[in-house]
Design an enzyme around this catalytic site. Structure first.
Site, mmCIF file in Angstrom:
data_model
loop_
_atom_site.group_PDB
_atom_site.id
_atom_site.type_symbol
_atom_site.label_atom_id
_atom_site.label_comp_id
_atom_site.label_asym_id
_atom_site.label_seq_id
_atom_site.Cartn_x
_atom_site.Cartn_y
_atom_site.Cartn_z
ATOM 1 C CB ALA A 66 37.880 35.882 31.189
ATOM 2 N N GLY A 109 37.816 30.696 32.289
ATOM 3 C CA GLY A 109 39.027 30.772 31.480
ATOM 4 C C GLY A 109 40.228 30.130 32.168
ATOM 5 C CD GLU A 112 37.024 28.360 28.750
ATOM 6 O OE1 GLU A 112 37.212 29.510 29.206
ATOM 7 O OE2 GLU A 112 36.177 28.115 27.878
ATOM 8 C CD GLU A 132 33.077 30.098 31.469
ATOM 9 O OE1 GLU A 132 32.557 29.138 32.074
ATOM 10 O OE2 GLU A 132 34.238 30.077 31.038
HETATM 11 C C1 HXC Z 1 37.859 39.740 37.911
HETATM 12 C C2 HXC Z 1 38.035 38.612 39.899
HETATM 13 C C3 HXC Z 1 37.702 37.395 39.266
HETATM 14 C C4 HXC Z 1 37.462 37.425 37.861
HETATM 15 C C5 HXC Z 1 37.995 37.013 41.359
HETATM 16 N N1 HXC Z 1 38.208 38.322 41.188
HETATM 17 N N2 HXC Z 1 37.693 36.422 40.201
HETATM 18 N N3 HXC Z 1 38.106 39.764 39.221
HETATM 19 N N4 HXC Z 1 37.549 38.621 37.241
HETATM 20 N N5 HXC Z 1 37.187 36.326 37.159
HETATM 21 C C6 HXC Z 1 38.562 39.312 42.224
HETATM 22 C C7 HXC Z 1 37.365 39.679 43.086
HETATM 23 O O1 HXC Z 1 36.572 40.632 42.452
HETATM 24 C C8 HXC Z 1 38.067 40.198 44.315
HETATM 25 O O2 HXC Z 1 38.532 41.512 44.077
HETATM 26 C C9 HXC Z 1 39.297 39.329 44.431
HETATM 27 O O3 HXC Z 1 39.496 38.771 43.122
HETATM 28 C C10 HXC Z 1 39.105 38.159 45.398
HETATM 29 O O4 HXC Z 1 37.915 37.478 45.043
HETATM 30 P P1 HXC Z 1 36.719 37.192 46.074
HETATM 31 O O5 HXC Z 1 35.498 36.986 45.270
HETATM 32 O O6 HXC Z 1 36.673 38.262 47.121
HETATM 33 O O7 HXC Z 1 37.225 35.844 46.743
HETATM 34 P P2 HXC Z 1 36.343 34.632 47.282
HETATM 35 O O8 HXC Z 1 35.181 35.135 48.073
HETATM 36 O O9 HXC Z 1 37.321 33.710 47.930
HETATM 37 O O10 HXC Z 1 35.748 33.934 45.981
HETATM 38 C C11 HXC Z 1 36.598 33.348 45.033
HETATM 39 C C12 HXC Z 1 35.797 33.002 43.749
HETATM 40 C C13 HXC Z 1 35.071 34.260 43.233
HETATM 41 C C14 HXC Z 1 34.780 31.895 44.039
HETATM 42 C C15 HXC Z 1 36.821 32.454 42.724
HETATM 43 O O11 HXC Z 1 36.027 35.320 43.150
HETATM 44 C C16 HXC Z 1 34.460 34.083 41.881
HETATM 45 O O12 HXC Z 1 33.393 33.513 41.764
HETATM 46 N N6 HXC Z 1 35.119 34.621 40.860
HETATM 47 C C17 HXC Z 1 34.589 34.621 39.490
HETATM 48 C C18 HXC Z 1 34.714 33.245 38.864
HETATM 49 C C19 HXC Z 1 34.137 33.216 37.467
HETATM 50 O O13 HXC Z 1 32.938 33.472 37.268
HETATM 51 N N7 HXC Z 1 34.973 32.930 36.482
HETATM 52 C C20 HXC Z 1 34.554 32.918 35.061
HETATM 53 C C21 HXC Z 1 34.816 34.256 34.419
HETATM 54 S S1 HXC Z 1 34.220 34.314 32.765
HETATM 55 P P3 HXC Z 1 37.954 42.793 44.917
HETATM 56 O O14 HXC Z 1 38.770 43.914 44.378
HETATM 57 O O15 HXC Z 1 36.514 42.837 44.593
HETATM 58 O O16 HXC Z 1 38.238 42.443 46.337
HETATM 59 C C22 HXC Z 1 35.382 33.501 31.877
HETATM 60 C C23 HXC Z 1 35.132 33.462 30.377
HETATM 61 C C24 HXC Z 1 36.311 32.885 29.644
HETATM 62 O O17 HXC Z 1 36.351 33.008 32.357
HETATM 63 C C25 HXC Z 1 36.125 32.992 28.130
HETATM 64 C C26 HXC Z 1 36.692 34.228 27.530
HETATM 65 C C27 HXC Z 1 36.702 34.246 26.022
#
Ligand code: HXC
Length: 258
Positions: A66, A109, A112, A132
């Site tokens: 998400a 997400g 999921e 998460e």
């Molecule tokens: C918003 C995101 C994002 C996310 C990546 N980006 N994941 N933006 N939400 N979930 C953005 C980063 O901010 C960045 O933008 C660009 O994408 C590239 O990501 P990087 O982090 O620079 O790349 P990298 O170093 O290769 O790392 C990749 C990654 C990391 C390991 C996937 O991005 C990461 O950990 N992302 C979050 C993963 C996560 O926690 N997902 C769960 C979310 S909660 P900028 O502009 O900064 O360069 C969820 C809840 C679901 O899903 C339930 C809902 C009801």
């Protein structure tokens, strides 16, 4: 097909392909994407000459979860009364089978969303996880429920409580995905699987998906009753007569309801 901002939709033969397209955010699921995904999938579900959908992302990310930036400042009220992910519930109601072609990150997400699909194919660079817990929340789109059913409670707890990632081979061993292929072959493999599905009788494919869903959603006894009722009802279809006649005649079936 309608035009979308966060995804592209193509059709090829009897397969509808949805490609998530927010590359700068690694296909993070924001409310716009969720809404568009629900609409696009429903549109394909209602298109008569489409028998199967494929959902995919980029080589780098199926979806990295998400959209954390969109979610960060929301209140309980925002997350409930204005659920940003309502479109994904619509996606979950699609009756035709959906093949997920997963390369790169399928986190939170994203994992999921993959589990909302029916056949999960992974590229060898795919990475799965429910991180998460590291954000101070828990999975909210089925990660505690579908993952437990897909891989068993022990591995699901390991993943959800530590927030660690799992590679494609571990996902295959755990039964989260059914095949792992080299990344360069992911799309052709997905098209081949979807093409095989789309060539069958559409009402039978829809019945099979619904029965498989029942296995996830009901008790064994209720699921067996559901299966038996559905199986029996299919004898009302011309395609059942055609399928069995074709076997008897040693020829390929020519299903009419496609
Ligand atoms: C918003 C995101 C994002 C996310 C990546 N980006 N994941 N933006 N939400 N979930 C953005 C980063 O901010 C960045 O933008 C660009 O994408 C590239 O990501 P990087 O982090 O620079 O790349 P990298 O170093 O290769 O790392 C990749 C990654 C990391 C390991 C996937 O991005 C990461 O950990 N992302 C979050 C993963 C996560 O926690 N997902 C769960 C979310 S909660 P900028 O502009 O900064 O360069 C969820 C809840 C679901 O899903 C339930 C809902 C009801």
């Amino acid at each position: 097909m309608s035009a979308y901002e966060t995804l592209t939709v193509e059709t090829q033969n009897r397969v509808g392909i949805i490609t998530l397209n927010r590359p700068r955010a690694l296909n993070a699921l924001n409310s716009k994407l969720a809404t568009e995904l629900g609409r696009a999938a429903t549109e394909l579900d209602n298109t008569s000459n489409i028998g199967c959908l494929v959902l995919t992302g980029s080589d780098r990310a199926f979806a990295a979860g998400a959209d954390i930036k969109e979610m960060a400042d929301k209140s309980v009220y925002d997350m409930t009364a204005n659920n940003p992910f309502a479109g994904l519930e619509e996606f979950g109601r699609v009756k035709k089978p959906i093949v997920a072609a997963i390369a790169g990150y399928a986190l939170g997400g994203g994992c999921e969303l993959a589990m909302m699909c029916d056949v999960l194919l992974a590229a060898d660079n795919a990475v799965f996880g429910q991180p998460e817990i590291n954000l101070g929340v828990i999975p909210g789109l089925g990660g505690t429920q579908r993952l437990s059913r897909a891989v068993g409670p022990a591995l699901a707890a390991d993943l959800v409580l530590t927030g660690r990632n799992m590679d494609a081979e571990e996902a295959l061993r755990a039964g989260l995905v059914s095949r792992v292929v080299p990344a360069a072959q992911l799309r052709s493999e997905a098209m081949s699987v979807a093409g095989m599905i789309a060539a069958k009788s559409l009402p039978v494919i829809i019945a099979a998906k619904a029965a498989l869903r029942a296995a996830q959603e009901t008790t064994l006894a209720e699921g067996l009753r559901y299966e038996q009722r559905t199986f029996t009802s299919l004898f009302a279809l011309d395609d059942q007569k055609e399928g069995m006649a074709a076997f008897r005649d040693k020829r390929a079936p020519d299903f009419q309801n496609r």
